[in-house]
Motif scaffolding. Structure first.
Motif, PDB file in Angstrom:
ATOM      1  N   ASN A  50      -8.444   4.309  -6.646  1.00 11.02           N
ATOM      2  CA  ASN A  50      -7.515   3.368  -6.011  1.00 11.02           C
ATOM      3  C   ASN A  50      -7.237   3.720  -4.549  1.00 11.02           C
ATOM      4  O   ASN A  50      -6.581   2.955  -3.835  1.00 11.02           O
ATOM      5  CB  ASN A  50      -6.178   3.347  -6.767  1.00 11.02           C
ATOM      6  N   VAL A  51      -7.732   4.876  -4.102  1.00 10.02           N
ATOM      7  CA  VAL A  51      -7.443   5.327  -2.739  1.00 10.02           C
ATOM      8  C   VAL A  51      -8.618   5.032  -1.814  1.00 10.02           C
ATOM      9  O   VAL A  51      -9.770   5.331  -2.123  1.00 10.02           O
ATOM     10  CB  VAL A  51      -7.134   6.831  -2.719  1.00 10.02           C
ATOM     11  N   TYR A  93     -12.641  13.273  -3.286  1.00  9.87           N
ATOM     12  CA  TYR A  93     -11.287  12.915  -3.738  1.00  9.87           C
ATOM     13  C   TYR A  93     -11.286  11.494  -4.284  1.00  9.87           C
ATOM     14  O   TYR A  93     -10.704  11.224  -5.345  1.00  9.87           O
ATOM     15  CB  TYR A  93     -10.293  13.031  -2.582  1.00  9.87           C
ATOM     16  N   LYS A  94     -11.923  10.608  -3.554  1.00  3.67           N
ATOM     17  CA  LYS A  94     -11.961   9.197  -3.966  1.00  3.67           C
ATOM     18  C   LYS A  94     -12.648   9.033  -5.323  1.00  3.67           C
ATOM     19  O   LYS A  94     -12.283   8.160  -6.112  1.00  3.67           O
ATOM     20  CB  LYS A  94     -12.670   8.354  -2.912  1.00  3.67           C
ATOM     21  N   ALA A  95     -13.618   9.892  -5.607  1.00  2.00           N
ATOM     22  CA  ALA A  95     -14.310   9.814  -6.899  1.00  2.00           C
ATOM     23  C   ALA A  95     -13.345  10.072  -8.054  1.00  2.00           C
ATOM     24  O   ALA A  95     -13.551   9.591  -9.176  1.00  2.00           O
ATOM     25  CB  ALA A  95     -15.450  10.827  -6.931  1.00  2.00           C
ATOM     26  N   LYS A  96     -12.257  10.809  -7.793  1.00  2.00           N
ATOM     27  CA  LYS A  96     -11.249  11.092  -8.815  1.00  2.00           C
ATOM     28  C   LYS A  96     -10.066  10.123  -8.738  1.00  2.00           C
ATOM     29  O   LYS A  96      -9.243  10.095  -9.654  1.00  2.00           O
ATOM     30  CB  LYS A  96     -10.748  12.531  -8.673  1.00  2.00           C
ATOM     31  N   HIS A  97      -9.966   9.411  -7.624  1.00  6.45           N
ATOM     32  CA  HIS A  97      -8.843   8.486  -7.403  1.00  6.45           C
ATOM     33  C   HIS A  97      -9.404   7.198  -6.800  1.00  6.45           C
ATOM     34  O   HIS A  97      -9.312   6.981  -5.589  1.00  6.45           O
ATOM     35  CB  HIS A  97      -7.811   9.120  -6.467  1.00  6.45           C
ATOM     36  N   PRO A 138       0.738   4.581 -10.518  1.00  4.41           N
ATOM     37  CA  PRO A 138      -0.192   5.570  -9.958  1.00  4.41           C
ATOM     38  C   PRO A 138      -1.558   4.988  -9.632  1.00  4.41           C
ATOM     39  O   PRO A 138      -2.343   5.618  -8.917  1.00  4.41           O
ATOM     40  CB  PRO A 138      -0.284   6.630 -11.062  1.00  4.41           C
ATOM     41  N   ASN A 139      -1.841   3.798 -10.160  1.00  9.45           N
ATOM     42  CA  ASN A 139      -3.135   3.172  -9.897  1.00  9.45           C
ATOM     43  C   ASN A 139      -3.064   2.088  -8.835  1.00  9.45           C
ATOM     44  O   ASN A 139      -4.044   1.387  -8.596  1.00  9.45           O
ATOM     45  CB  ASN A 139      -3.693   2.583 -11.201  1.00  9.45           C
ATOM     46  N   ALA A 140      -1.903   1.939  -8.209  1.00  6.62           N
ATOM     47  CA  ALA A 140      -1.757   0.922  -7.160  1.00  6.62           C
ATOM     48  C   ALA A 140      -2.673   1.266  -5.992  1.00  6.62           C
ATOM     49  O   ALA A 140      -2.861   2.440  -5.658  1.00  6.62           O
ATOM     50  CB  ALA A 140      -0.311   0.850  -6.697  1.00  6.62           C
ATOM     51  N   PRO A 141      -3.270   0.269  -5.343  1.00  2.00           N
ATOM     52  CA  PRO A 141      -4.152   0.528  -4.198  1.00  2.00           C
ATOM     53  C   PRO A 141      -3.407   1.228  -3.064  1.00  2.00           C
ATOM     54  O   PRO A 141      -2.276   0.874  -2.748  1.00  2.00           O
ATOM     55  CB  PRO A 141      -4.612  -0.867  -3.772  1.00  2.00           C
ATOM     56  N   VAL A 142      -4.038   2.218  -2.483  1.00  2.00           N
ATOM     57  CA  VAL A 142      -3.479   2.944  -1.344  1.00  2.00           C
ATOM     58  C   VAL A 142      -4.562   3.083  -0.276  1.00  2.00           C
ATOM     59  O   VAL A 142      -5.683   3.501  -0.578  1.00  2.00           O
ATOM     60  CB  VAL A 142      -2.997   4.360  -1.746  1.00  2.00           C
ATOM     61  N   GLU A 178       0.825  -1.199   0.000  1.00  2.03           N
ATOM     62  CA  GLU A 178       0.000   0.000   0.000  1.00  2.03           C
ATOM     63  C   GLU A 178       0.863   1.255   0.000  1.00  2.03           C
ATOM     64  O   GLU A 178       0.413   2.346   0.305  1.00  2.03           O
ATOM     65  CB  GLU A 178      -0.909   0.014   1.231  1.00  2.03           C
ATOM     66  N   SER A 179       2.106   1.134  -0.325  1.00  3.13           N
ATOM     67  CA  SER A 179       3.024   2.278  -0.254  1.00  3.13           C
ATOM     68  C   SER A 179       2.664   3.341  -1.265  1.00  3.13           C
ATOM     69  O   SER A 179       2.450   3.065  -2.437  1.00  3.13           O
ATOM     70  CB  SER A 179       4.461   1.805  -0.497  1.00  3.13           C
ATOM     71  N   GLY A 180       2.615   4.596  -0.754  1.00  6.49           N
ATOM     72  CA  GLY A 180       2.331   5.714  -1.642  1.00  6.49           C
ATOM     73  C   GLY A 180       3.491   5.984  -2.575  1.00  6.49           C
ATOM     74  O   GLY A 180       3.389   6.769  -3.496  1.00  6.49           O
ATOM     75  N   GLY A 181       4.629   5.331  -2.326  1.00 11.17           N
ATOM     76  CA  GLY A 181       5.778   5.550  -3.177  1.00 11.17           C
ATOM     77  C   GLY A 181       5.797   4.622  -4.379  1.00 11.17           C
ATOM     78  O   GLY A 181       6.769   4.586  -5.124  1.00 11.17           O
ATOM     79  N   SER A 182       4.744   3.844  -4.582  1.00 16.70           N
ATOM     80  CA  SER A 182       4.673   2.920  -5.698  1.00 16.70           C
ATOM     81  C   SER A 182       4.799   3.666  -7.021  1.00 16.70           C
ATOM     82  O   SER A 182       4.288   4.764  -7.185  1.00 16.70           O
ATOM     83  CB  SER A 182       3.341   2.165  -5.660  1.00 16.70           C
ATOM     84  N   THR A 183       5.501   3.079  -7.978  1.00 16.61           N
ATOM     85  CA  THR A 183       5.648   3.704  -9.295  1.00 16.61           C
ATOM     86  C   THR A 183       4.368   3.598 -10.096  1.00 16.61           C
ATOM     87  O   THR A 183       4.212   4.290 -11.102  1.00 16.61           O
ATOM     88  CB  THR A 183       6.790   3.027 -10.075  1.00 16.61           C
TER      89      THR A 183
END
Length: 436
Positions: free
Chosen positions: A76-77, A70-74, A43-47, A36-41
């Protein structure tokens, strides 16, 4: 409501008990994990981002709505949100920090900012600011400066606020009395309050001698400040003059009696004396006008604190900070930028955490406001904007001790347990060693 957006208070309390025993808790689990790292390369990785703040049920509802935007635009978050009442919030956050379980994104105020920054709990957001990941270009400069501790930008103003004198307009006008005005001297205001008491039999004003906000503004108008680095910025003589000013007001019957003043010192916003009918004026934050109005049928008004308005400044009502230990800093930073710089988020949050920090979005938001009390708050802040003085330093560690000791010292004078001179000297002797 999304299931990850609902974290009951009982769950928080259970989690804190576990943290005290140095065992993992839910927030800590959410704040860790390579997957769940926000540093994932990608951008669509689950956070999954943990969020912690204080406030009322109304604030929780608004914050949830903004985070959902915000979630509606992202998509994966996901958010794991915990919130609670203000009382005890700092202690609980400290417990989480001691256990290594700091939420990714959390709220602070100026009572806590330097404390948690000097403990290295907060991430340095200077690069995020300079790169535009957190855009503060439309913020009043003092809002940005006031989020900086020891040269590090650690807190993003969730909103702008300033202290305000909220008065019972219905009571004053129906008795043929003038309404208070921004720019009155302190003596003018106290004389007016005494007139209100005489004419209406309602004490004209709450006694603010225990209120650090009022004392701070008064000090700045005397060319002093609350702090000078890690030292108090005033002398025992200054504090004695402050206590003496309000002793004179009590002698003139401009304020309630000591027992009622104490009640005003300890009550929440819904029970301030201006809405319980025990005083015609309360010393609060200007953005609290709408919440106060919910608790009275009378019409309210708001003006700046007495004296030169340049003693006041654009203050952050609350800050958003990122955990230094978070593995998802990029996501947390992006969420903060959304909350303060997205028009939809700004419209949702309204003035709950103060006026929008982004001046351009504030103007657009103001055009949508229909609540007359919220309009008054916005009008006061906008009227003062050109008169605000330069922001002071963020209070050092130990500010919370000063605030609590000021209440005790002021009440000792109010109840006749100490002279202004003795109460002032005792406070300084107790507080100064605890600063920094």
């Amino acid at each position: 409501m999304h299931p990850t957006m609902r974290t009951p208070r009982r769950r928080l309390l259970r989690g804190l008990a576990v943290a005290a025993m140095a065992l993992p808790i839910a927030l800590g689990a959410a704040a860790c994990g390579d997957d769940e790292s926000g540093g994932s390369t990608d951008p669509n990785a689950p956070v999954k981002l943990s969020v912690f703040y204080w406030g009322s049920e109304a604030r929780a509802k608004l914050t949830e709505e903004a985070l959902n935007a915000y979630k509606a635009k992202h998509s994966n978050v996901e958010f794991e949100v915990t919130w609670q009442a203000n009382q005890g919030y700092a202690d609980k956050l400290a417990t989480l920090a001691a256990g290594g379980d700091v939420p990714d994104l959390f709220a602070l105020d100026d009572n806590m900012l330097a404390d948690f920054a000097t403990r290295n709990v907060t991430a340095d957001l200077t690069e995020a600011k300079s790169s535009g990941k957190i855009d503060t270009s439309k913020f009043p400069p003092s809002l940005v400066e006031y989020g900086t501790v020891d040269g590090k930008f650690v807190g993003v103003a969730a909103g702008e606020n300033t202290p305000g004198l909220v008065y019972n307009k219905t009571l004053v006008t129906k008795n043929g009395l003038p309404e208070p005005q921004t720019g009155w001297t302190w003596d003018q205001f106290i004389d007016w309050a005494a007139q209100v008491t005489t004419k209406t039999k309602v004490p004209g004003t709450m006694d603010p001698s225990a209120d650090y906000k009022a004392f701070w503004v008064w000090l700045r108008q005397q060319g002093k400040d609350l702090y000078n680095g890690k030292q108090l910025g005033f002398t025992a003589e200054d504090l004695t003059k402050w206590f003496t000013l309000w002793k004179g007001a009590r002698d003139k019957k401009a304020t309630p009696t000591a027992d009622v003043i104490h009640e005003g010192n300890v009550t929440d916003i819904s029970k301030q004396l201006v809405v319980t009918g025990k005083a015609a004026t309360s010393w609060v934050w200007a953005n609290q006008m709408p919440e106060l109005k919910k608790n009275t049928k009378d019409e309210l008004g708001v003006v700046a604190y007495p004296g030169d308005p340049s003693g006041q400044w654009a203050r952050a009502a609350m800050y958003w900070s990122v955990a230094r230990s978070s593995e998802k800093k990029d996501t947390a930073i992006d969420v903060i930028n959304f909350l303060v710089n997205d028009q939809a988020a700004v419209n949702i949050l309204g003035t709950d955490r103060g006026l929008p920090s982004n001046l351009d979005l504030r103007t657009k938001f103001a055009e949508t406001v229909t609540d007359p009390n919220m309009k008054l708050s916005i009008q006061l802040e906008n009227d003062l904007a050109s008169k605000f003085g330069k922001a002071p330093q963020v209070p050092p560690k130990g500010h919370s001790t000063f605030r609590s000791e000021l209440v005790k010292a002021a009440e000792n004078v109010q109840f006749g347990r100490a002279t202004p001179e003795k109460a002032a000297a005792d406070l300084i002797a107790l507080v100064q060693p605890k600063l920094g």
